[in-house]
Each structure stands twice: as structure tokens, then as C-alpha cells.
Design a protein around this motif. Structure first.
Motif, PDB file in Angstrom:
ATOM      1  N   UNK A  17       0.825  -1.212   0.000  1.00 25.15           N
ATOM      2  CA  UNK A  17       0.000   0.000   0.000  1.00 25.15           C
ATOM      3  C   UNK A  17       0.858   1.260   0.000  1.00 25.15           C
ATOM      4  N   UNK A  18       2.099   1.173   0.481  1.00 28.74           N
ATOM      5  CA  UNK A  18       2.993   2.331   0.505  1.00 28.74           C
ATOM      6  C   UNK A  18       3.760   2.511  -0.802  1.00 28.74           C
ATOM      7  N   UNK A  19       3.605   1.582  -1.707  1.00 30.16           N
ATOM      8  CA  UNK A  19       4.304   1.645  -2.985  1.00 30.16           C
ATOM      9  C   UNK A  19       3.765   2.811  -3.820  1.00 30.16           C
ATOM     10  N   UNK A  20       4.640   3.492  -4.564  1.00 25.32           N
ATOM     11  CA  UNK A  20       4.139   4.579  -5.423  1.00 25.32           C
ATOM     12  C   UNK A  20       3.275   4.059  -6.575  1.00 25.32           C
ATOM     13  N   UNK A  21       3.282   2.746  -6.780  1.00 24.08           N
ATOM     14  CA  UNK A  21       2.519   2.152  -7.876  1.00 24.08           C
ATOM     15  C   UNK A  21       1.242   1.473  -7.385  1.00 24.08           C
ATOM     16  N   UNK A  22       0.889   1.658  -6.117  1.00 32.96           N
ATOM     17  CA  UNK A  22      -0.261   0.957  -5.534  1.00 32.96           C
ATOM     18  C   UNK A  22      -1.564   1.310  -6.255  1.00 32.96           C
ATOM     19  N   UNK A  23      -1.680   2.523  -6.757  1.00 34.22           N
ATOM     20  CA  UNK A  23      -2.912   2.950  -7.415  1.00 34.22           C
ATOM     21  C   UNK A  23      -2.976   2.547  -8.890  1.00 34.22           C
ATOM     22  N   UNK A  24      -1.913   1.959  -9.408  1.00 35.15           N
ATOM     23  CA  UNK A  24      -1.865   1.556 -10.811  1.00 35.15           C
ATOM     24  C   UNK A  24      -2.140   0.066 -10.953  1.00 35.15           C
ATOM     25  N   UNK A  25      -2.863  -0.293 -12.010  1.00 35.38           N
ATOM     26  CA  UNK A  25      -3.044  -1.715 -12.278  1.00 35.38           C
ATOM     27  C   UNK A  25      -1.877  -2.226 -13.137  1.00 35.38           C
ATOM     28  N   UNK A  26      -1.889  -3.524 -13.430  1.00 31.84           N
ATOM     29  CA  UNK A  26      -0.781  -4.144 -14.145  1.00 31.84           C
ATOM     30  C   UNK A  26      -0.566  -3.512 -15.516  1.00 31.84           C
ATOM     31  N   UNK A  27      -1.635  -3.255 -16.245  1.00 30.88           N
ATOM     32  CA  UNK A  27      -1.508  -2.701 -17.594  1.00 30.88           C
ATOM     33  C   UNK A  27      -0.887  -1.301 -17.570  1.00 30.88           C
ATOM     34  N   UNK A  28      -1.239  -0.498 -16.580  1.00 34.46           N
ATOM     35  CA  UNK A  28      -0.660   0.847 -16.479  1.00 34.46           C
ATOM     36  C   UNK A  28       0.833   0.776 -16.148  1.00 34.46           C
ATOM     37  N   UNK A  29       1.204  -0.128 -15.246  1.00 33.70           N
ATOM     38  CA  UNK A  29       2.628  -0.296 -14.914  1.00 33.70           C
ATOM     39  C   UNK A  29       3.390  -0.783 -16.145  1.00 33.70           C
ATOM     40  N   UNK A  30       2.783  -1.696 -16.882  1.00 37.18           N
ATOM     41  CA  UNK A  30       3.407  -2.233 -18.094  1.00 37.18           C
ATOM     42  C   UNK A  30       3.636  -1.128 -19.134  1.00 37.18           C
ATOM     43  N   UNK A  31       2.622  -0.285 -19.349  1.00 39.04           N
ATOM     44  CA  UNK A  31       2.766   0.817 -20.308  1.00 39.04           C
ATOM     45  C   UNK A  31       3.862   1.781 -19.883  1.00 39.04           C
ATOM     46  N   UNK A  32       3.871   2.134 -18.599  1.00 38.70           N
ATOM     47  CA  UNK A  32       4.890   3.061 -18.119  1.00 38.70           C
ATOM     48  C   UNK A  32       6.288   2.466 -18.264  1.00 38.70           C
ATOM     49  N   UNK A  33       6.427   1.180 -17.955  1.00 38.78           N
ATOM     50  CA  UNK A  33       7.735   0.529 -18.062  1.00 38.78           C
ATOM     51  C   UNK A  33       8.211   0.514 -19.517  1.00 38.78           C
ATOM     52  N   UNK A  34       7.326   0.139 -20.435  1.00 41.54           N
ATOM     53  CA  UNK A  34       7.727   0.089 -21.837  1.00 41.54           C
ATOM     54  C   UNK A  34       8.021   1.485 -22.389  1.00 41.54           C
ATOM     55  N   UNK A  35       7.269   2.490 -21.952  1.00 45.96           N
ATOM     56  CA  UNK A  35       7.546   3.856 -22.400  1.00 45.96           C
ATOM     57  C   UNK A  35       8.866   4.356 -21.831  1.00 45.96           C
ATOM     58  N   UNK A  36       9.184   3.943 -20.617  1.00 48.30           N
ATOM     59  CA  UNK A  36      10.477   4.302 -20.037  1.00 48.30           C
ATOM     60  C   UNK A  36      11.612   3.665 -20.840  1.00 48.30           C
ATOM     61  N   UNK A  37      11.414   2.420 -21.252  1.00 46.89           N
ATOM     62  CA  UNK A  37      12.403   1.756 -22.114  1.00 46.89           C
ATOM     63  C   UNK A  37      12.524   2.481 -23.458  1.00 46.89           C
ATOM     64  N   UNK A  38      11.380   2.907 -24.011  1.00 47.96           N
ATOM     65  CA  UNK A  38      11.395   3.642 -25.275  1.00 47.96           C
ATOM     66  C   UNK A  38      12.182   4.945 -25.155  1.00 47.96           C
ATOM     67  N   UNK A  39      12.008   5.629 -24.032  1.00 46.26           N
ATOM     68  CA  UNK A  39      12.732   6.885 -23.834  1.00 46.26           C
ATOM     69  C   UNK A  39      14.241   6.644 -23.772  1.00 46.26           C
ATOM     70  N   UNK A  40      14.642   5.575 -23.133  1.00 42.94           N
ATOM     71  CA  UNK A  40      16.074   5.257 -23.093  1.00 42.94           C
ATOM     72  C   UNK A  40      16.590   4.968 -24.495  1.00 42.94           C
ATOM     73  N   UNK A  41      15.796   4.266 -25.297  1.00 43.00           N
ATOM     74  CA  UNK A  41      16.186   3.989 -26.690  1.00 43.00           C
ATOM     75  C   UNK A  41      16.286   5.275 -27.507  1.00 43.00           C
ATOM     76  N   UNK A  42      15.342   6.186 -27.297  1.00 44.51           N
ATOM     77  CA  UNK A  42      15.376   7.463 -28.018  1.00 44.51           C
ATOM     78  C   UNK A  42      16.650   8.218 -27.670  1.00 44.51           C
ATOM     79  N   UNK A  43      17.022   8.226 -26.390  1.00 44.06           N
ATOM     80  CA  UNK A  43      18.242   8.917 -25.969  1.00 44.06           C
ATOM     81  C   UNK A  43      19.476   8.289 -26.613  1.00 44.06           C
ATOM     82  N   UNK A  44      19.519   6.965 -26.679  1.00 45.48           N
ATOM     83  CA  UNK A  44      20.648   6.279 -27.316  1.00 45.48           C
ATOM     84  C   UNK A  44      20.678   6.595 -28.812  1.00 45.48           C
ATOM     85  N   UNK A  45      19.509   6.629 -29.448  1.00 40.62           N
ATOM     86  CA  UNK A  45      19.460   6.959 -30.873  1.00 40.62           C
ATOM     87  C   UNK A  45      19.892   8.403 -31.123  1.00 40.62           C
TER      88      UNK A  45
END
Length: 171
Positions: A17-45
Motif C-alpha cells: 500500500x505504501x508503494x508509489x505504484x499501488x494505485x496503478x493496475x498491471x496494464x498501467x505499470x506495463x505501459x509506463x515501463x515500456x515507455x520508459x524503455x522507449x525513452x532510453x532507446x530514443x536517448x541512445x538513438x
């Protein structure tokens, strides 16, 4: 049964319950994680783009090159060298997930999308992916952002919990 496999549980993992992701469901966490990966790829590109721009300018920067004759060609070289500098600043901002890094990323992604006029399909794809990631996840930027490592850990935990729940249902 494999004696070396990780222990399995049939109960799904409880979300802290103290997690910053407690209010997010699995799909929202998944989208955020993949978008974070995309941002790292954009920076490398972007860093790769810096290298390509600098390599393309090497012939013009030779001391005996005729490309540096005249004030307009010197201005062109200086202007072209400012682009890699701005890309470097943008890449650092994206890696550090600052608010100004997001703004610079959006600007460069819009410019990449506009290169479709020159039929640069790679620039179009990179620009669209960057715009999608930047506009779709503003919570990845700024001082109160979700950190990539935390997102990765939460995603893996929830993915394992979903997998274990699926196995429990199939038994």
C-alpha cells in the motif's frame, strides 16, 4: 519437478500500500515501463545521431578542405555542429528524466517527424515513438517521477504474480 527452479506460490503477490505504484493496475505499470524503455532507446538513438552528424562533417573540417571557404560555409558548419550539442543536452535530459529533457525530446521528435518530407522513414519512426513516449507518460519526468529501476522491479513482480495466478487457475 525441477529442484533448481525458483519456489512457486499459488497466491498472487500482495501490492504494498505504501508503494508509489499501488494505485496503478498491471496494464498501467506495463505501459509506463515500456515507455520508459522507449525513452532510453530514443536517448541512445540521439547519441548515435550525434556520432553520425560529426562523422559526416569530418571531411569539411580538414584544414585544406575547400568546404570552409567563404563565410556562408563556415556558418553552415557552425550551425550543423550546434545540432549535435543540442542533441547531447537532450539525451542527458532524457536519461535524467528532467522536465526540460522532455521538452527538448518533444522538439527533436517533432523535427524528426517533419523529415518525412525528405523521405527519411527512420526519422519518422523514431520521432513518432518519442512523441508517443513523451506525451503518453509525463509522470516519467520531473522531480517526483517514477524511476526506471522501480518501474522495472514492479513490472517484474506483477508479471510473476499474474503468471502464478494463471498457473493456479489452470490446476
Amino acid at each position: 519437478m525441477n529442484p533448481y527452479s525458483a519456489p512457486e506460490t499459488s497466491e498472487p503477490l500482495a501490492i504494498d500500500a505504501n508503494s508509489p505504484f499501488a494505485h496503478l493496475d498491471f496494464e498501467q505499470v506495463k505501459k509506463l515501463y515500456y515507455r520508459s524503455c522507449n525513452l532510453s532507446c530514443i536517448a541512445v538513438l540521439q547519441l548515435l545521431g550525434i556520432v553520425l552528424i560529426c562523422v559526416s562533417l569530418l571531411p569539411a573540417l580538414r584544414p585544406n578542405s575547400s568546404a570552409l571557404e567563404g563565410p556562408e560555409s563556415v556558418g553552415y558548419v557552425i550551425g550543423t555542429l550546434s545540432v549535435p550539442l543540442l542533441l547531447l543536452v537532450s539525451s542527458v535530459g532524457i536519461f535524467k528524466r528532467t522536465k526540460w529533457g522532455r521538452i527538448l525530446c518533444i522538439i527533436f521528435c517533432i523535427l524528426s517527424v517533419l523529415t518525412i518530407l525528405g523521405l527519411n522513414i527512420l526519422g519518422l519512426l523514431i520521432g513518432l515513438a518519442g512523441l508517443f513516449a513523451c506525451f503518453g507518460s509525463p509522470q516519467l519526468f520531473g522531480p517526483n517521477r517514477y524511476r526506471h529501476g522501480d518501474l522495472k522491479e514492479e513490472f517484474k513482480l506483477r508479471k510473476a504474480a499474474m503468471k502464478n495466478a494463471k498457473k493456479a487457475r489452470s490446476r
